[in-house]
Design a protein around this motif. Structure first.
Motif, short mmCIF file in Angstrom:
data_model
loop_
_atom_site.label_atom_id
_atom_site.label_comp_id
_atom_site.label_asym_id
_atom_site.label_seq_id
_atom_site.Cartn_x
_atom_site.Cartn_y
_atom_site.Cartn_z
N GLU A 72 1.06 -5.25 1.20
CA GLU A 72 2.40 -5.23 0.63
C GLU A 72 2.60 -6.41 -0.31
O GLU A 72 3.21 -6.28 -1.38
CB GLU A 72 3.44 -5.25 1.75
N ASP A 73 2.08 -7.58 0.08
CA ASP A 73 2.20 -8.77 -0.77
C ASP A 73 1.49 -8.54 -2.10
O ASP A 73 2.02 -8.88 -3.17
CB ASP A 73 1.60 -9.97 -0.04
N ALA A 74 0.29 -7.97 -2.05
CA ALA A 74 -0.47 -7.72 -3.28
C ALA A 74 0.19 -6.66 -4.14
O ALA A 74 0.19 -6.75 -5.38
CB ALA A 74 -1.90 -7.31 -2.94
N LEU A 75 0.78 -5.65 -3.50
CA LEU A 75 1.51 -4.63 -4.26
C LEU A 75 2.72 -5.23 -4.96
O LEU A 75 3.06 -4.85 -6.09
CB LEU A 75 1.97 -3.50 -3.32
N ALA A 76 3.38 -6.19 -4.30
CA ALA A 76 4.53 -6.86 -4.92
C ALA A 76 4.10 -7.63 -6.16
O ALA A 76 4.78 -7.61 -7.20
CB ALA A 76 5.20 -7.79 -3.91
N VAL A 77 2.95 -8.31 -6.08
CA VAL A 77 2.43 -9.03 -7.25
C VAL A 77 2.14 -8.05 -8.38
O VAL A 77 2.50 -8.29 -9.54
CB VAL A 77 1.15 -9.82 -6.88
N GLY A 78 1.52 -6.93 -8.04
CA GLY A 78 1.22 -5.91 -9.05
C GLY A 78 2.47 -5.34 -9.69
O GLY A 78 2.52 -5.08 -10.90
N THR A 79 3.51 -5.14 -8.88
CA THR A 79 4.77 -4.61 -9.41
C THR A 79 5.41 -5.61 -10.37
O THR A 79 5.91 -5.23 -11.43
CB THR A 79 5.73 -4.29 -8.25
N LYS A 80 5.40 -6.88 -10.01
CA LYS A 80 5.95 -7.91 -10.89
C LYS A 80 5.23 -7.95 -12.23
O LYS A 80 5.83 -8.23 -13.27
CB LYS A 80 5.85 -9.29 -10.23
N LYS A 81 3.93 -7.66 -12.20
CA LYS A 81 3.13 -7.72 -13.41
C LYS A 81 3.09 -6.38 -14.15
O LYS A 81 2.36 -6.24 -15.13
CB LYS A 81 1.71 -8.20 -13.07
N GLY A 82 3.85 -5.40 -13.66
CA GLY A 82 3.95 -4.12 -14.35
C GLY A 82 2.73 -3.24 -14.25
O GLY A 82 2.43 -2.46 -15.16
N ARG A 83 2.01 -3.31 -13.13
CA ARG A 83 0.80 -2.52 -12.99
C ARG A 83 1.10 -1.09 -12.59
O ARG A 83 2.13 -0.80 -11.99
CB ARG A 83 -0.13 -3.17 -11.95
N PHE A 84 0.13 -0.22 -12.92
CA PHE A 84 0.22 1.20 -12.55
C PHE A 84 -0.62 1.47 -11.32
O PHE A 84 -1.77 0.98 -11.23
CB PHE A 84 -0.28 2.07 -13.71
N ARG A 117 0.00 2.14 6.49
CA ARG A 117 0.38 3.51 6.16
C ARG A 117 -0.67 4.21 5.30
O ARG A 117 -1.37 3.56 4.52
CB ARG A 117 1.72 3.51 5.40
N PRO A 118 -0.80 5.55 5.44
CA PRO A 118 -1.71 6.30 4.56
C PRO A 118 -1.37 6.07 3.09
O PRO A 118 -0.19 5.97 2.72
CB PRO A 118 -1.46 7.75 4.97
N LEU A 119 -2.40 5.98 2.26
CA LEU A 119 -2.32 5.83 0.80
C LEU A 119 -1.89 4.43 0.35
O LEU A 119 -1.98 4.11 -0.84
CB LEU A 119 -1.38 6.87 0.19
N GLU A 120 -1.44 3.58 1.27
CA GLU A 120 -0.94 2.26 0.86
C GLU A 120 -2.05 1.41 0.25
O GLU A 120 -1.92 0.89 -0.86
CB GLU A 120 -0.34 1.55 2.09
N LEU A 121 -3.15 1.27 0.96
CA LEU A 121 -4.27 0.48 0.45
C LEU A 121 -4.93 1.18 -0.73
O LEU A 121 -5.36 0.53 -1.69
CB LEU A 121 -5.29 0.23 1.56
N ALA A 122 -5.01 2.50 -0.70
CA ALA A 122 -5.58 3.25 -1.82
C ALA A 122 -4.77 3.02 -3.10
O ALA A 122 -5.34 2.93 -4.20
CB ALA A 122 -5.64 4.74 -1.49
N THR A 123 -3.45 2.92 -2.97
CA THR A 123 -2.60 2.67 -4.14
C THR A 123 -2.87 1.28 -4.70
O THR A 123 -2.96 1.10 -5.92
CB THR A 123 -1.12 2.80 -3.75
N LEU A 124 -3.01 0.29 -3.82
CA LEU A 124 -3.34 -1.06 -4.29
C LEU A 124 -4.69 -1.06 -5.00
O LEU A 124 -4.84 -1.69 -6.06
CB LEU A 124 -3.36 -2.04 -3.11
N ARG A 125 -5.66 -0.37 -4.45
CA ARG A 125 -6.98 -0.34 -5.09
C ARG A 125 -6.93 0.36 -6.44
O ARG A 125 -7.68 0.00 -7.35
CB ARG A 125 -7.99 0.33 -4.14
N LEU A 126 -6.05 1.34 -6.58
CA LEU A 126 -5.88 1.97 -7.89
C LEU A 126 -5.30 0.96 -8.89
O LEU A 126 -5.74 0.89 -10.04
CB LEU A 126 -4.97 3.19 -7.77
N GLN A 127 -4.32 0.18 -8.45
CA GLN A 127 -3.79 -0.89 -9.30
C GLN A 127 -4.90 -1.86 -9.70
O GLN A 127 -5.03 -2.24 -10.87
CB GLN A 127 -2.71 -1.68 -8.56
N ASN A 128 -5.70 -2.26 -8.72
CA ASN A 128 -6.77 -3.22 -8.99
C ASN A 128 -7.79 -2.67 -9.98
O ASN A 128 -8.26 -3.38 -10.88
CB ASN A 128 -7.48 -3.59 -7.68
N MET A 129 -8.14 -1.40 -9.81
CA MET A 129 -9.14 -0.79 -10.68
C MET A 129 -8.62 -0.65 -12.12
O MET A 129 -9.29 -1.05 -13.07
CB MET A 129 -9.55 0.58 -10.14
#
Length: 316
Positions: free
Chosen positions: A198-210, A240-252
């Protein structure tokens, strides 16, 4: 013996005692961390080459007076655009304060990249490399190999393209845990919490990631709503399901691919095998050199679970 001579002798003994105590304070540990003895990486804080065994068993260079830490953690990362390196950086960002609560007051992160690439990756995940984590670089990956990390699929095949080897690893060749780790990011886990996601997703959201709709932030940038917690039934799971997968999509998409030219290994590094080299980490008690936790990645996306580290090393 005259009074003056007695005073001189007493002063000399006192001086020798102080010297002995000072020498003991700065003496090298009796048990260095053997796998990395003589292996160096360059600290971006000092610009100097650091013996990683000494790094693990020596105190922080600028510890505060209230620092009661007695342990060091060293992460042997991968190249800067790699899933494993990025996830280690994201986990270090979240867990650094919790590690310090357990006496791990010194944390190093070795990246198989040159200085600019390592710095850029740290910036992309908002990793504090001034106070929380010391960033070190080892473009050839020699430190990881000395530590004994996995070398991936067909490491001795000099004819095969390293990118073809990497493709094979995505299917588990030479990296058996890749598929379980990737699939686990989709199906979630009802038992083991992973709050760093969740922390990493928040960073990605602040930076406007998809994709940028996984979490909603308040005016201060804190998570107001995690959309995955709103899923029926499984929203109550620890992961939760898809949570980590969503972060990895942002990372990729927005870290690895978007910044590939800045983060990718150069030709010399490719020849050394860093594209398929995996990572790991170790936690050492500085005074004794005893290993408290050690991990070597068994696949892509299969990095150390920091919750296991917290369980193994209780808070002080």
């Amino acid at each position: 013996m005259t009074i003056r001579n007695k005073q001189f002798a007493a002063s000399a003994l006192l001086l020798l005692g102080c010297i002995a105590k000072s020498t003991d304070a700065f003496a090298a540990p009796s048990q260095p961390y053997e796998p990395l003895l003589g292996t160096t990486a360059t600290s971006l804080k000092t610009g100097e080459d650091v013996d990683l065994s000494f790094f693990l068993t020596s105190p922080p260079s600028s510890s505060s007076s209230d620092d009661n830490g007695d342990k060091t953690m060293l992460v042997l990362g991968t190249y800067a655009a790699d899933f494993n390196a990025i996830e280690y950086a994201q986990r270090l960002r979240y867990y650094a304060p919790k590690l310090k609560e357990r006496g791990i007051s010194k944390v190093g992160f070795v990246v198989n990249a040159k200085e600019d690439a390592a710095k850029r990756m740290a910036e992309l995940v908002d990793l504090d490399t001034e106070n929380a984590v010391e960033l070190l670089v080892d473009p050839s990956g020699k430190a990881g190999r000395a530590f004994g990390v996995g070398l991936g699929w067909r490491p001795d095949d000099e004819e095969m393209s390293p990118f073809l080897k990497l493709f094979g690893m995505l299917w588990g060749l030479g990296a058996w845990a890749t598929l379980p780790a990737v699939i686990g990011g989709y199906i979630g886990n009802p038992f083991v919490p992973q709050p760093w996601i969740e922390d990493a997703l928040a960073v990605g959201t602040k930076k406007g990631r998809f994709p940028g709709n996984a979490v909603e932030l308040d005016a201060s940038g804190n998570v107001k709503v995690n959309k995955f917690t709103e899923l029926p039934v499984v929203g109550e799971w620890e992961r939760r399901p898809l949570e980590l997968a969503t972060l990895r999509l942002q990372n990729m998409v927005d870290i690895s691919i978007k910044n590939w030219k800045e983060l990718a290994p150069d030709e010399d590094a490719l020849k050394e095998g860093v594209l398929t080299q995996l990572g790991g980490c170790v936690v050492v008690e500085r005074a004794s050199g005893n290993v408290l936790f050690e991990w070597k990645d068994p696949g892509i996306c299969a990095v150390a679970n920091f919750e296991d580290i917290l369980k193994k090393i209780p808070a002080k």
